[in-house]
Write a protein that holds these residues in place. Structure first.
Motif, short mmCIF file in Angstrom:
data_model
loop_
_atom_site.label_atom_id
_atom_site.label_comp_id
_atom_site.label_asym_id
_atom_site.label_seq_id
_atom_site.Cartn_x
_atom_site.Cartn_y
_atom_site.Cartn_z
N ALA A 2 12.09 37.25 -17.19
CA ALA A 2 13.52 37.56 -17.11
C ALA A 2 14.38 36.40 -17.61
O ALA A 2 13.96 35.26 -17.63
N ILE A 3 15.60 36.76 -18.03
CA ILE A 3 16.60 35.74 -18.34
C ILE A 3 17.04 35.11 -17.02
O ILE A 3 17.42 35.82 -16.09
N GLU A 4 16.96 33.80 -16.96
CA GLU A 4 17.34 33.07 -15.73
C GLU A 4 18.34 31.98 -16.08
O GLU A 4 18.50 31.62 -17.25
N ARG A 5 18.95 31.45 -15.01
CA ARG A 5 19.75 30.23 -15.16
C ARG A 5 19.17 29.15 -14.25
O ARG A 5 18.66 29.45 -13.17
N THR A 6 19.29 27.92 -14.70
CA THR A 6 18.82 26.79 -13.90
C THR A 6 19.81 25.65 -14.00
O THR A 6 20.61 25.59 -14.94
N LEU A 7 19.78 24.78 -13.00
CA LEU A 7 20.69 23.63 -13.00
C LEU A 7 19.93 22.40 -13.50
O LEU A 7 18.85 22.11 -12.99
N SER A 8 20.48 21.75 -14.49
CA SER A 8 19.91 20.51 -15.01
C SER A 8 20.89 19.37 -14.76
O SER A 8 22.11 19.55 -14.90
N ILE A 9 20.36 18.22 -14.35
CA ILE A 9 21.19 17.01 -14.28
C ILE A 9 20.52 15.94 -15.13
O ILE A 9 19.34 15.64 -14.94
N ILE A 10 21.28 15.41 -16.09
CA ILE A 10 20.84 14.21 -16.78
C ILE A 10 21.34 13.05 -15.93
O ILE A 10 22.55 12.87 -15.72
N LYS A 11 20.40 12.29 -15.35
CA LYS A 11 20.70 11.31 -14.30
C LYS A 11 21.31 10.03 -14.88
O LYS A 11 21.28 9.82 -16.10
N LEU A 39 30.38 16.09 -17.61
CA LEU A 39 30.04 14.72 -17.24
C LEU A 39 30.84 14.41 -15.98
O LEU A 39 32.06 14.61 -15.95
N THR A 40 30.15 13.93 -14.94
CA THR A 40 30.85 13.72 -13.68
C THR A 40 30.26 12.55 -12.92
O THR A 40 29.15 12.11 -13.22
N GLN A 41 31.01 12.06 -11.97
CA GLN A 41 30.54 10.98 -11.09
C GLN A 41 30.37 11.57 -9.69
O GLN A 41 31.34 12.07 -9.12
N LEU A 42 29.17 11.54 -9.16
CA LEU A 42 28.95 12.05 -7.81
C LEU A 42 29.47 11.05 -6.79
O LEU A 42 29.26 9.85 -6.93
N SER A 43 30.11 11.57 -5.74
CA SER A 43 30.43 10.73 -4.58
C SER A 43 29.17 10.63 -3.73
O SER A 43 28.22 11.42 -3.89
N ARG A 44 29.17 9.69 -2.79
CA ARG A 44 28.03 9.59 -1.88
C ARG A 44 27.83 10.92 -1.11
O ARG A 44 26.71 11.40 -0.98
N ALA A 45 28.94 11.50 -0.66
CA ALA A 45 28.85 12.76 0.09
C ALA A 45 28.27 13.88 -0.79
O ALA A 45 27.45 14.68 -0.33
N ILE A 68 24.45 7.94 -7.48
CA ILE A 68 25.88 7.61 -7.55
C ILE A 68 26.12 6.32 -8.33
O ILE A 68 27.24 5.82 -8.39
N SER A 69 25.06 5.79 -8.97
CA SER A 69 25.18 4.49 -9.65
C SER A 69 25.91 4.58 -10.99
O SER A 69 26.23 3.55 -11.59
N GLY A 70 26.17 5.79 -11.45
CA GLY A 70 26.88 5.97 -12.72
C GLY A 70 27.08 7.45 -12.96
O GLY A 70 26.60 8.28 -12.17
N PRO A 71 27.77 7.80 -14.05
CA PRO A 71 28.01 9.22 -14.30
C PRO A 71 26.73 10.00 -14.59
O PRO A 71 25.74 9.43 -15.06
N VAL A 72 26.78 11.28 -14.28
CA VAL A 72 25.67 12.20 -14.57
C VAL A 72 26.21 13.33 -15.44
O VAL A 72 27.41 13.62 -15.43
N PHE A 73 25.32 13.95 -16.21
CA PHE A 73 25.70 15.08 -17.05
C PHE A 73 25.04 16.33 -16.48
O PHE A 73 23.82 16.46 -16.52
#
Ligand code: GDP
Ligand code: MG
Length: 141
Positions: A2-11, A39-45, A68-73
């Motif tokens: 099936a066609i699916e979606r998945t979440l990817s994070i470039i750390k 492109l985003t910066q995660l908070s600790r929470a 949280i050490s830098g931005p993630v994509f």
């Protein structure tokens, strides 16, 4: 399949190495489409909530600090069997054990700085995509 979606994070390690494009190219070359990206910066929470399933593990604190050490994509990827396909492209969690030619074998330095995250099942993919992309921000094409 099936066609699916998945979440990817470039750390943060891979973003710092300036290889976002090279990693996205691997997804696209394998037939996955980017249907949302930021492109985003995660908070600790944010990081603690995203990785809550690992909160009892000994590496949890290090994992949160790293994320949280830098931005993630962050991206939602769509395609045939997208969840497993992404996991195959990523390679094993420990880059030393990752197959040749996988993203982690080629771009990761250690088990904590391991370049990418990918959802591991349909249920987690749905929760993780919703975490970053409210439905209105995901585009089918
Ligand atoms: P993944 O699905 O392949 O990312 O692996 P897991 O879901 O098991 O773990 C989540 C993340 O926690 C991994 O990608 C690593 O960044 C980190 N991690 C997992 N196991 C270890 C470990 O034994 N030591 C450290 N330092 N980090 C780990
Ligand atoms: Mg995992």
């Amino acid at each position: 399949m099936a066609i699916e979606r998945t979440l990817s994070i470039i750390k943060p390690d891979a973003v710092a190495k300036n290889v976002i494009g090279q990693i996205v190219t691997r997804f696209e070359s394998a037939g996955l489409k980017v249907v949302a990206a930021r492109l985003t910066q995660l908070s600790r929470a944010d990081a603690e909530r995203f990785y809550a399933v690992h909160s009892a593990r000994p590496f949890f604190k290090d994992l949160v600090e790293f994320m949280i050490s830098g931005p993630v994509f962050v991206q939602a990827l769509e395609g045939e069997g997208a969840i497993l396909k992404n996991r195959d492209l990523m390679g094993a969690t420990d880059p030393k054990k990752a197959d040749k030619g996988t993203i982690r074998a080629d771009f990761a330095d250690s088990i904590d700085a391991n370049a990418v995250h990918g959802s591991d099942a349909p249920e987690t993919a749905a929760v993780e995509i919703a975490f970053f992309f409210p439905e209105i921000n995901v585009y089918s094409r």
